[in-house]
Design a protein around this motif. Structure first.
Motif, short mmCIF file in Angstrom:
data_model
loop_
_atom_site.label_atom_id
_atom_site.label_comp_id
_atom_site.label_asym_id
_atom_site.label_seq_id
_atom_site.Cartn_x
_atom_site.Cartn_y
_atom_site.Cartn_z
N THR A 185 0.85 -1.18 0.00
CA THR A 185 0.00 0.00 0.00
C THR A 185 0.88 1.23 0.00
O THR A 185 2.09 1.13 0.27
N SER A 186 0.33 2.38 -0.31
CA SER A 186 1.14 3.59 -0.41
C SER A 186 1.07 4.41 0.87
O SER A 186 0.16 4.25 1.69
N ASN A 187 2.02 5.32 1.02
CA ASN A 187 2.06 6.16 2.23
C ASN A 187 1.02 7.28 2.22
O ASN A 187 0.93 8.04 3.18
N ILE A 188 0.22 7.37 1.17
CA ILE A 188 -0.89 8.33 1.19
C ILE A 188 -2.19 7.66 1.65
O ILE A 188 -3.18 8.34 1.89
N GLN A 215 10.34 12.36 -11.82
CA GLN A 215 9.29 11.96 -10.89
C GLN A 215 9.88 11.56 -9.54
O GLN A 215 9.32 11.89 -8.49
N ALA A 216 11.03 10.88 -9.57
CA ALA A 216 11.67 10.46 -8.32
C ALA A 216 12.12 11.66 -7.50
O ALA A 216 12.12 11.61 -6.26
N TYR A 217 12.48 12.71 -8.17
CA TYR A 217 12.97 13.92 -7.49
C TYR A 217 11.83 14.73 -6.88
O TYR A 217 11.96 15.28 -5.78
N LEU A 218 10.71 14.80 -7.60
CA LEU A 218 9.63 15.68 -7.18
C LEU A 218 8.47 14.97 -6.47
O LEU A 218 7.71 15.61 -5.74
N ILE A 219 8.31 13.66 -6.70
CA ILE A 219 7.16 12.94 -6.15
C ILE A 219 7.62 11.98 -5.07
O ILE A 219 8.43 11.06 -5.32
N SER A 220 7.10 12.16 -3.87
CA SER A 220 7.57 11.38 -2.72
C SER A 220 6.61 10.27 -2.31
O SER A 220 6.63 9.83 -1.16
N ILE A 221 5.77 9.82 -3.22
CA ILE A 221 4.87 8.72 -2.90
C ILE A 221 5.69 7.44 -2.72
O ILE A 221 6.54 7.12 -3.54
N GLU A 222 5.39 6.71 -1.66
CA GLU A 222 6.20 5.55 -1.27
C GLU A 222 5.29 4.32 -1.13
O GLU A 222 4.16 4.44 -0.68
N ILE A 223 5.82 3.18 -1.51
CA ILE A 223 5.09 1.92 -1.36
C ILE A 223 5.61 1.19 -0.12
O ILE A 223 6.82 1.03 0.05
#
Length: 230
Positions: A185-188, A215-223
């Motif tokens: 699941t994601s951290n959001i 995307q890796a630099y600007l988007i911090s969504i984590e699984i």
């Protein structure tokens, strides 16, 4: 076979005062897809907020705003530029989440009996005992070696706060007794993560959804990967 979803539950429903847990039926298909789609798309605002408040992105927006203001000497132009940037980001997220929903509907949700039940897994739905309306669902996909992957856990937004997710997990634990259950699941997905932690799952690993590129630099969504041994 230990860990296999037990077929003797196929016609024996689990009752609570207001929630009924049963196995998936063919007539549930459209409603299941609707709940899954709505649940995933409801995460877009949270993802948008997380990205917009990331320090590096705040810095980028501030820098762009300063440059536009300096060049144009116009508050309107500055506001429009930042508004367009935020709008494009929201559209990007909406498209990305929508693409995931579409691929999922064309994948395992296109034939739930084949992907789950016929392979020794199960797919459960929760219904409102008074109206019969489906309130949520969850699937257990066999992964071999007495393991299952929990997939498609979703609860209708109108039915949240009634313990639907907890009831689905309890029934799933009965179905997969003695096995290990994995999930990602994601951290959001804060509510989902809290549900899993409160019901015995532990985090085993974390990794970014984007591993390279802008995307890796600007988007911090984590699984986050969870598991539980029943």
């Amino acid at each position: 076979m230990q860990g296999m979803c037990r077929k003797q539950y196929a016609s024996s429903d689990t009752n609570r005062s207001d929630i009924l847990i049963r196995h998936y039926r063919s007539q549930d298909e459209q409603r299941v897809k609707e709940i899954f789609s709505a649940g995933m798309l409801s995460l877009v605002p949270d993802a948008f907020l997380m990205i917009c408040t990331k320090p590096v992105n705040v810095g980028v927006m501030a820098t762009v705003g300063f440059i536009v203001a300096w060049l144009s000497k116009s508050v309107f132009a500055t506001a429009m530029t930042e508004g367009v940037m935020m709008g494009l980001l929201y559209m990007f997220l909406r498209t990305a989440f929508g693409g995931y929903v579409s691929s999922s509907i064309q994948d395992d949700l296109s034939n739930i009996p084949k992907f789950y039940v016929e392979n020794g897994g199960c797919f459960l739905v929760a219904t409102d005992s008074s109206s019969g309306k489906i309130a949520g669902m969850v699937g257990a996909e066999p992964k071999g070696d007495n393991q299952f992957e929990l997939r498609r856990m979703s609860v209708d937004q109108e039915c949240q706060g009634r313990g639907v997710g907890r009831q689905l997990l309890r029934r799933l634990y009965q179905e997969c007794k003695g096995a290990k259950i994995l999930l990602t699941t994601s951290n959001i997905q804060h509510t989902a993560q809290r549900l899993y932690r409160n019901n015995g799952f532990v985090v085993k690993s974390k990794f970014p959804i984007f591993k390279e590129g802008w995307q890796a630099y600007l988007i911090s969504i984590e699984i986050n990967s969870f598991e539980i041994q029943l």
